[in-house]
Scaffold this motif. Structure first.
Motif, mmCIF file in Angstrom:
data_model
loop_
_atom_site.group_PDB
_atom_site.id
_atom_site.type_symbol
_atom_site.label_atom_id
_atom_site.label_comp_id
_atom_site.label_asym_id
_atom_site.label_seq_id
_atom_site.Cartn_x
_atom_site.Cartn_y
_atom_site.Cartn_z
ATOM 1 N N THR A 270 66.263 6.061 7.479
ATOM 2 C CA THR A 270 66.522 7.405 6.944
ATOM 3 C C THR A 270 66.308 8.377 8.101
ATOM 4 N N GLY A 271 67.045 9.470 8.102
ATOM 5 C CA GLY A 271 66.912 10.418 9.209
ATOM 6 C C GLY A 271 67.583 9.923 10.466
ATOM 7 N N ALA A 272 68.557 8.994 10.317
ATOM 8 C CA ALA A 272 69.214 8.400 11.496
ATOM 9 C C ALA A 272 70.100 9.413 12.223
ATOM 10 N N PHE B 204 67.025 13.642 15.575
ATOM 11 C CA PHE B 204 66.688 13.425 16.996
ATOM 12 C C PHE B 204 66.073 12.030 17.180
ATOM 13 N N LEU B 205 65.016 11.747 16.427
ATOM 14 C CA LEU B 205 64.315 10.456 16.564
ATOM 15 C C LEU B 205 65.192 9.321 16.048
ATOM 16 N N GLY B 206 65.858 9.568 14.914
ATOM 17 C CA GLY B 206 66.654 8.514 14.274
ATOM 18 C C GLY B 206 67.774 8.007 15.165
ATOM 19 N N LEU C 58 68.218 13.741 0.176
ATOM 20 C CA LEU C 58 66.800 13.637 -0.191
ATOM 21 C C LEU C 58 66.386 14.762 -1.121
ATOM 22 N N ASN C 59 67.265 15.777 -1.264
ATOM 23 C CA ASN C 59 66.935 16.875 -2.185
ATOM 24 C C ASN C 59 67.169 16.469 -3.631
ATOM 25 N N GLN C 60 67.979 15.392 -3.809
ATOM 26 C CA GLN C 60 68.384 15.023 -5.170
ATOM 27 C C GLN C 60 67.467 13.941 -5.751
ATOM 28 N N THR D 192 61.962 17.258 6.487
ATOM 29 C CA THR D 192 62.226 18.608 6.985
ATOM 30 C C THR D 192 61.125 18.897 7.991
ATOM 31 N N VAL D 193 61.491 19.321 9.182
ATOM 32 C CA VAL D 193 60.497 19.602 10.229
ATOM 33 C C VAL D 193 60.338 21.101 10.445
ATOM 34 N N ARG D 194 60.936 21.862 9.528
ATOM 35 C CA ARG D 194 60.799 23.306 9.669
ATOM 36 C C ARG D 194 59.411 23.763 9.260
ATOM 37 N N GLN E 4 59.656 18.316 -1.740
ATOM 38 C CA GLN E 4 60.791 17.487 -2.160
ATOM 39 C C GLN E 4 61.187 16.521 -1.044
ATOM 40 N N LEU E 5 61.279 17.048 0.190
ATOM 41 C CA LEU E 5 61.782 16.222 1.289
ATOM 42 C C LEU E 5 60.721 15.312 1.877
ATOM 43 N N ASN E 6 59.506 15.812 2.008
ATOM 44 C CA ASN E 6 58.495 15.044 2.750
ATOM 45 C C ASN E 6 57.562 14.245 1.854
ATOM 46 N N HIS F 290 56.691 4.199 8.095
ATOM 47 C CA HIS F 290 56.777 5.620 7.742
ATOM 48 C C HIS F 290 56.436 6.480 8.953
ATOM 49 N N ILE F 291 57.327 7.394 9.314
ATOM 50 C CA ILE F 291 57.074 8.286 10.453
ATOM 51 C C ILE F 291 56.432 9.574 9.949
ATOM 52 N N SER F 292 55.195 9.805 10.367
ATOM 53 C CA SER F 292 54.525 11.049 9.997
ATOM 54 C C SER F 292 54.414 11.910 11.255
ATOM 55 N N THR F 293 53.365 12.677 11.408
ATOM 56 C CA THR F 293 53.170 13.473 12.622
ATOM 57 C C THR F 293 51.691 13.482 12.975
ATOM 58 N N ALA F 294 51.400 13.550 14.249
ATOM 59 C CA ALA F 294 49.996 13.594 14.689
ATOM 60 C C ALA F 294 49.338 14.882 14.211
ATOM 61 N N ARG G 49 52.229 8.242 13.874
ATOM 62 C CA ARG G 49 52.025 9.689 14.028
ATOM 63 C C ARG G 49 52.342 10.120 15.471
ATOM 64 N N PRO G 50 53.596 10.534 15.721
ATOM 65 C CA PRO G 50 53.905 11.062 17.057
ATOM 66 C C PRO G 50 53.393 12.497 17.194
ATOM 67 N N SER G 51 53.110 12.931 18.406
ATOM 68 C CA SER G 51 52.662 14.327 18.585
ATOM 69 C C SER G 51 53.909 15.200 18.777
ATOM 70 N N ILE G 52 54.115 15.808 19.932
ATOM 71 C CA ILE G 52 55.303 16.658 20.138
ATOM 72 C C ILE G 52 56.347 15.813 20.859
ATOM 73 N N VAL G 53 57.420 15.498 20.152
ATOM 74 C CA VAL G 53 58.410 14.567 20.694
ATOM 75 C C VAL G 53 59.386 15.311 21.612
ATOM 76 N N GLY G 54 59.424 14.875 22.848
ATOM 77 C CA GLY G 54 60.290 15.521 23.848
ATOM 78 C C GLY G 54 61.444 14.621 24.252
HETATM 79 N N1 LIG Z 1 60.395 16.184 16.654
HETATM 80 C C1 LIG Z 1 59.088 16.121 16.747
HETATM 81 O O1 LIG Z 1 58.483 16.749 17.604
HETATM 82 C C2 LIG Z 1 58.309 15.289 15.802
HETATM 83 C C3 LIG Z 1 58.899 14.673 14.697
HETATM 84 N N2 LIG Z 1 58.105 13.929 13.879
HETATM 85 C C4 LIG Z 1 58.676 13.255 12.706
HETATM 86 O O2 LIG Z 1 59.778 12.448 13.108
HETATM 87 C C5 LIG Z 1 60.727 12.401 12.066
HETATM 88 C C6 LIG Z 1 62.081 12.760 12.617
HETATM 89 O O3 LIG Z 1 61.962 14.033 13.210
HETATM 90 P P1 LIG Z 1 63.178 14.641 14.035
HETATM 91 O O4 LIG Z 1 64.150 13.566 14.336
HETATM 92 O O5 LIG Z 1 62.611 15.430 15.142
HETATM 93 O O6 LIG Z 1 63.804 15.645 12.965
HETATM 94 P P2 LIG Z 1 65.323 16.096 12.802
HETATM 95 O O7 LIG Z 1 65.256 17.410 12.118
HETATM 96 O O8 LIG Z 1 66.029 15.954 14.086
HETATM 97 O O9 LIG Z 1 65.917 14.984 11.823
HETATM 98 C C7 LIG Z 1 65.554 15.036 10.467
HETATM 99 C C8 LIG Z 1 66.386 13.989 9.764
HETATM 100 O O10 LIG Z 1 66.113 14.066 8.363
HETATM 101 C C9 LIG Z 1 67.349 14.227 7.682
HETATM 102 N N3 LIG Z 1 67.265 15.077 6.501
HETATM 103 C C10 LIG Z 1 66.659 16.277 6.406
HETATM 104 N N4 LIG Z 1 66.856 16.756 5.179
HETATM 105 C C11 LIG Z 1 67.619 15.852 4.508
HETATM 106 C C12 LIG Z 1 68.173 15.784 3.198
HETATM 107 N N5 LIG Z 1 67.979 16.769 2.337
HETATM 108 N N6 LIG Z 1 68.900 14.715 2.861
HETATM 109 C C13 LIG Z 1 69.134 13.713 3.757
HETATM 110 N N7 LIG Z 1 68.619 13.701 5.014
HETATM 111 C C14 LIG Z 1 67.886 14.769 5.373
HETATM 112 C C15 LIG Z 1 68.244 14.945 8.665
HETATM 113 O O11 LIG Z 1 69.598 14.750 8.270
HETATM 114 P P3 LIG Z 1 70.710 15.817 8.731
HETATM 115 O O12 LIG Z 1 71.112 15.425 10.096
HETATM 116 O O13 LIG Z 1 71.778 15.633 7.710
HETATM 117 O O14 LIG Z 1 70.067 17.178 8.665
HETATM 118 C C16 LIG Z 1 67.879 14.235 9.956
HETATM 119 O O15 LIG Z 1 68.556 13.008 10.050
HETATM 120 C C17 LIG Z 1 60.247 13.366 10.993
HETATM 121 O O16 LIG Z 1 59.626 12.627 9.958
HETATM 122 C C18 LIG Z 1 59.216 14.229 11.713
HETATM 123 O O17 LIG Z 1 58.212 14.671 10.834
HETATM 124 C C19 LIG Z 1 56.773 13.737 14.108
HETATM 125 C C20 LIG Z 1 56.178 14.327 15.177
HETATM 126 C C21 LIG Z 1 56.902 15.143 16.100
#
Ligand SMILES: NC(=O)C1=CN([C@@H]2O[C@H](COP(=O)(O)OP(=O)(O)OC[C@H]3O[C@@H](n4cnc5c(N)ncnc54)[C@H](OP(=O)(O)O)[C@@H]3O)[C@@H](O)[C@H]2O)C=CC1
Ligand SMILES: CCCCCCCCCCCCCCCCCCCCCC(=O)SCCNC(=O)CCNC(=O)[C@H](O)C(C)(C)COP(=O)(O)OP(=O)(O)OC[C@H]1O[C@@H](n2cnc3c(N)ncnc32)[C@H](O)[C@@H]1OP(=O)(O)O
Length: 515
Positions: A16-18, A21-23, A86-88, A114-116, A126-128, A150-154, A228-233
């Motif tokens: 999920t989340g492919a 950025f990380l996916g 994931l909202n549904q 959602t990383v906002r 709903q998302l997390n 499961h990918i969480s955050t530090a 739990r990754p910290s700030i992913v660069g």
């Molecule tokens: N980036 C960072 O610094 C860090 C990230 N993390 C964790 O790593 C994971 C990935 O983060 P990152 O890749 O940076 O985040 P991104 O925002 O780049 O990716 C988020 C992913 O979640 C998907 N997503 C979000 N909302 C929905 C939805 N409603 N339905 C389906 N898919 C959805 C997005 O899909 P879409 O492309 O359609 O929006 C996207 O594929 C997260 O769990 C984050 O908490 C942890 C620590 C640090």
């Protein structure tokens, strides 16, 4: 041969989340090191007018996947996008797709979130949290499932200074939070949010902590692990250095600083900049997937993917290296010359914001209006200052994460696996990494060609001349205003003029005598 790469060969994997950025980097690594894997299912939603196929096509044709196409020519046949949101409720996955996922999935990597930082609590839950619960429910019906990662955050427990590799319970049970979101209205949720997230800066870190607690509570008999990754660069080494594709975290501020919008930021230069390259996170994630499936550790293990305790960098060092790289690799069409600095207190930061951020934006918008163009700089600057205000929490303090489990895992890997799935950040050269990061922001986010560097330098020279001209004009205006209003200023002016006159006369006289 790498045992981990062989493990993923012939597997059916759900990510999920492919499309994030990380996916993307996770998918790329899997295809590149285990090209004979059976299938990667990815949950995708239509976005920005693109269909699922178009989004997948765009990812596979990106620079990130160039190497994959060499080692896995049939990659497009091995990737199966599945519509999901994931909202549904039930993630909006069709019955047929659900049936296929339940029947064949061997490994789940749950990256979606959602990383906002400013999402309303209902949306973040709903998302997390809720979506994680639904994924766990799906996993419990998968007879062939070997691991759920499961990918969480530090920063899920950033209300603590020292964080161990354990799940810290939240004050309210995740299930109760999920239920309450179903009947509370938005106004009440907004009211109670500060109390619920108490000690944490935003709904993101709070709901990530809830998600962890839920995984631990509802993981049941599943083989689960939490990372739990910290700030992913940007990428450190693979598939090539400096790849990044979003403005989250440091990337957005590097853009803002390189374009001359950002001139000062409230930060503690000696605070630990706990960055971790995205390919390092992915290598750890794949190693954890293998270890969890093969060794089935109980209870659930948590792995910290951080750099601060192993190979610390600080914001001051990072900032200076970012600025130094701008000298070598300037960004194009900068608004001003990059010249940012850290301030350490609110008053100075507020003054700098007024003088260096808001005032120039107002002046520039005035110029745009005069030339018949739509003003936009003030809006952009306000958005940037809002973003900075949300990031400041993370750059004005340090945390300490234990890394026992991560180090234990590294010791479990064969030398070949430690090479292929390297997550040893002690080897990271920060100056080189940050330079590649900034170049990657230029190439992959701003889409600027390196051939444009001479023109970018010329543009910065023109900006410097305009800057000097502006400062000189400002000085003269202020001086004339002072001369007109202040006898002391006039006296000083006459003293300076007469001193210069006498000095020049003496200089001329001494030259005549010498001849
Ligand atoms: N980036 C960072 O610094 C860090 C990230 N993390 C964790 O790593 C994971 C990935 O983060 P990152 O890749 O940076 O985040 P991104 O925002 O780049 O990716 C988020 C992913 O979640 C998907 N997503 C979000 N909302 C929905 C939805 N409603 N339905 C389906 N898919 C959805 C997005 O899909 P879409 O492309 O359609 O929006 C996207 O594929 C997260 O769990 C984050 O908490 C942890 C620590 C640090
Ligand atoms: C010496 C000085 C040197 C100076 C050099 C400086 C470099 C060195 C110093 C580096 C210090 C780094 C500190 C990092 C700390 C990170 C800690 C993370 C810890 C947790 C990590 C995680 O576990 S999880 C990943 C982190 N999670 C995010 O990091 C999301 C944050 N973010 C948001 O939560 C939303 O961004 C928020 C803010 C609500 C705004 O929200 P918003 O609605 O106002 O703005 P939007 O996001 O909608 O973006 C609107 C438009 O701004 C564009 N844009 C988006 N971000 C931008 C940005 N940062 N800079 C510019 N532009 C940006 C975007 O492209 C849009 O453009 P468009 O409109 O055209 O699409």
């Amino acid at each position: 041969m790498s045992m981990i790469a062989a493990f993923y060969g012939s597997k059916s994997i759900l990510i999920t989340g492919a499309t994030g950025f990380l996916g993307k980097v996770l998918m790329e690594k899997l295809f590149r090191t285990s090209p004979d894997l059976k299938v990667i299912y990815i949950l995708v939603r239509p976005k920005a007018g693109q269909t699922l196929q178009q989004r997948v096509f765009q990812i596979l044709n990106s620079k990130l996947f160039e190497k994959v196409k060499e080692v896995c020519p049939k990659v497009h046949e091995k990737i199966k996008p599945i519509y999901a949101d994931l909202n549904q409720k039930d993630l909006a996955i069709s019955k047929e797709d659900m049936q296929e996922l339940l029947s064949y999935t061997n490994i789940i990597f749950h990256c979606a979130a959602t990383v906002r930082f400013d999402d309303p609590l209902r949306h973040a839950v709903q998302l997390n949290v809720t979506a994680t619960q639904q994924l766990l429910f799906m996993a419990s019906q998968m007879p062939k499932l070997e691991a759920f990662i499961h990918i969480s955050t530090a920063y899920s427990n950033c209300n603590l200074k020292h964080i161990d590799e354990v799940v810290y319970p939240c004050s309210v049970e995740p299930k109760k939070i999920i239920e309450s979101m179903e009947w509370l209205d938005d106004a009440i949720i907004d009211e109670i949010t500060p109390k619920l997230i108490a000690g944490r800066p935003n709904t993101y870190t709070y709901t990530k902590a809830l998600g962890e607690m839920l995984v631990q509570q509802e993981g049941g008999n599943l083989n689960v692990a939490i990372i739990r990754p910290s700030i992913v660069g940007a990428t450190w080494q693979e598939p090539f250095p400096g790849w990044v594709d979003n403005l989250n975290g440091p990337s957005g501020l590097i853009v803002a600083a390189g374009k001359g919008f950002l001139r000062s930021i409230k930060a503690t230069p000696m605070a630990v900049a706990d960055l971790v390259p995205v390919d390092t996170v992915v290598n750890l994630t794949l190693a954890v997937g293998w270890y969890t499936a093969v060794h089935r550790p109980k209870p659930t293990l948590i792995y910290h993917c951080t750099s601060g305790t192993i190979n610390p960098c600080n914001w001051g060092k990072m900032g200076l290296q970012v600025l130094a790289t701008f000298e070598k690799v300037p960004f194009e069409r900068a608004f001003r010359r990059p010249n940012a600095d850290f301030t350490t207190n609110y008053f100075t930061a507020s003054c700098w914001n007024a003088v260096s951020h808001r005032a120039p934006a107002i002046i520039y918008d005035f110029y745009l209006r005069l030339t018949g163009r739509k003003p936009r700089m003030t809006k952009l600057m306000n958005r940037l200052l809002r973003t900075i205000s949300m990031l400041e929490y993370f750059i004005n303090q340090s945390w300490e994460w234990s890394t026992y489990n991560t180090e234990m895992l590294m010791s479990e890997l064969s030398p070949e696996d430690q090479r292929v799935f390297n997550f040893d950040v002690s080897q990271l050269n920060w100056l080189e990494y940050i330079e590649n990061y900034v170049m990657g922001v230029k190439k992959h986010i701003l889409k600027e060609d390196m051939a444009g560097i001479p023109e970018a330098r010329q543009h910065l020279k023109r900006l410097r001349n305009i800057h000097y001209l502006f400062n000189t004009a400002l000085f003269l205006i202020i001086w004339c205003l002072l001369l007109a209003r202040s006898q002391m200023a006039r006296n000083m002016w006459f003293f300076i003029v007469s001193f210069c006159y006498k000095f020049i006369s003496y200089f001329r006289a001494s030259r005549t005598l010498k001849i």
